[in-house]
Write a protein that holds these residues in place. Structure first.
Motif, PDB file in Angstrom:
ATOM      1  N   GLY A  14      21.079  13.645   9.646  1.00  0.00           N
ATOM      2  CA  GLY A  14      20.171  14.610  10.488  1.00  0.00           C
ATOM      3  C   GLY A  14      20.675  15.342  11.327  1.00  0.00           C
ATOM      4  O   GLY A  14      19.902  16.539  12.085  1.00  0.00           O
ATOM      5  N   GLU A  15      21.961  15.355  11.760  1.00  0.00           N
ATOM      6  CA  GLU A  15      22.379  16.445  12.462  1.00  0.00           C
ATOM      7  C   GLU A  15      22.461  18.094  11.832  1.00  0.00           C
ATOM      8  O   GLU A  15      22.728  18.687  12.449  1.00  0.00           O
ATOM      9  CB  GLU A  15      23.210  15.783  12.989  1.00  0.00           C
ATOM     10  CG  GLU A  15      24.839  17.042  14.513  1.00  0.00           C
ATOM     11  CD  GLU A  15      23.806  17.243  15.463  1.00  0.00           C
ATOM     12  OE1 GLU A  15      23.725  18.309  15.884  1.00  0.00           O
ATOM     13  OE2 GLU A  15      22.665  15.698  15.847  1.00  0.00           O
TER      14      GLU A  15
ATOM     15  N   PRO B  93      18.339  18.472   9.991  1.00  0.00           N
ATOM     16  CA  PRO B  93      17.274  17.829  10.854  1.00  0.00           C
ATOM     17  C   PRO B  93      16.132  17.550  10.222  1.00  0.00           C
ATOM     18  O   PRO B  93      15.020  16.548  10.381  1.00  0.00           O
ATOM     19  CB  PRO B  93      16.426  18.671  11.677  1.00  0.00           C
ATOM     20  CG  PRO B  93      18.619  20.082  12.156  1.00  0.00           C
ATOM     21  CD  PRO B  93      18.530  19.594  10.694  1.00  0.00           C
TER      22      PRO B  93
END
Length: 271
Positions: A98-99, A102
């Motif tokens: 997710g980092e 996103p």
């Protein structure tokens, strides 16, 4: 890299190879069986944090280096493609993914755990002269010992994947998960794929469920399980009796937490 990145994860023997074989029919999509990207990211991440050169990395540089693994591995995929990277460990690396990306989603293939165990035993029975890497090429163990190995939460083929999936299910990244039950995929493939496209925000595509092609004979031979990733041409449900002792089969029927609405506290999407 101008690709959109999603992950395919979840449990083994739960339809991830079949799903990849279907998705790759769409010329805008790239999907395959398990890739080494997640493992490469994990090793590189560890070196950038705990290695002797960790002092030279801040979070921005770490993120750039990890994205570089994706960029390099998928360098030959046409720009603008949707990349689906398959690895069961992505549920345990949901925050990192997710980092890096996103908008990424993690498609989690799931199946009744008893039938996953049965599927592995069925493959072993089909190849009695082979020894499997899954069990460290050890001969002679009983089905009870093999199940204990499979269900180990630290290292087992099923147990580790089950544990990280459950962690993601209840964790802060649960909104990224899209759960695809095996029974839904093989019984109603058109409806399931339509819902998956909707969840991903992608335009519909007419898949051919009568001519699905995928096989990885060299990889399966390396595992000591010929035919493990071979996909049948027609997507359909095939009923058969379990090859497991009834006590083993019954023991793991309660492990299917995704079937219990009261445990879906984060509102994970099931299609």
């Amino acid at each position: 890299m101008t690709h959109t990145v999603h992950a395919i994860s979840g449990l083994p023997r739960a339809g991830s190879t079949l799903l990849s074989a279907l998705l790759r029919q769409n010329p805008r999509f790239y999907a395959s069986m398990t890739s080494p990207v997640a493992m490469l990211c994990g090793t590189l991440h560890q070196k950038m944090v705990g290695g002797e050169f960790g002092v030279f990395f801040d979070d921005d540089r770490r993120a750039a280096m990890l994205r570089g693994v994706f960029k390099s591995y998928y360098a030959d995929v046409p720009a603008g493609s949707i990349v689906f990277d398959t690895n069961r460990t992505w549920t345990g690396r949901a925050s990192v993914l997710g980092e890096l990306y996103p908008d990424s989603r993690i498609i989690c293939c799931v199946r009744d755990v008893s039938w996953i165990i049965d599927s592995i035993e069925h493959m072993l029975n089909k190849n009695p002269l082979q020894l499997s890497r899954v069990f460290n090429f050890q001969p002679g163990a009983s089905v009870y010992a093999r199940v204990e190995t499979l269900m180990n939460s630290d290292s087992g083929l099923i147990g580790l994947a089950w544990s990280t999936l459950r962690e993601a299910w209840f964790g802060s990244q649960a909104h990224r998960l899209i759960v695809v039950p095996y029974d839904h995929l093989v019984n109603a493939p058109e409806r399931t794929l339509s819902r998956l496209y909707e969840a991903l925000g992608e335009a519909p595509f007419a898949h051919d469920f009568e001519n699905v092609v995928y096989d990885e004979p060299d990889y399966d031979a390396l595992l000591g399980m010929p035919g493990l990733h071979k996909v049948r041409e027609r997507v359909e449900y095939r009923e058969r009796k379990t090859c497991l002792p009834p006590d083993i089969f019954a023991k793991y029927t309660s492990a299917n937490f995704w079937t219990k609405p009261e445990l879906n506290t984060k509102g994970v999407r099931i299609i």
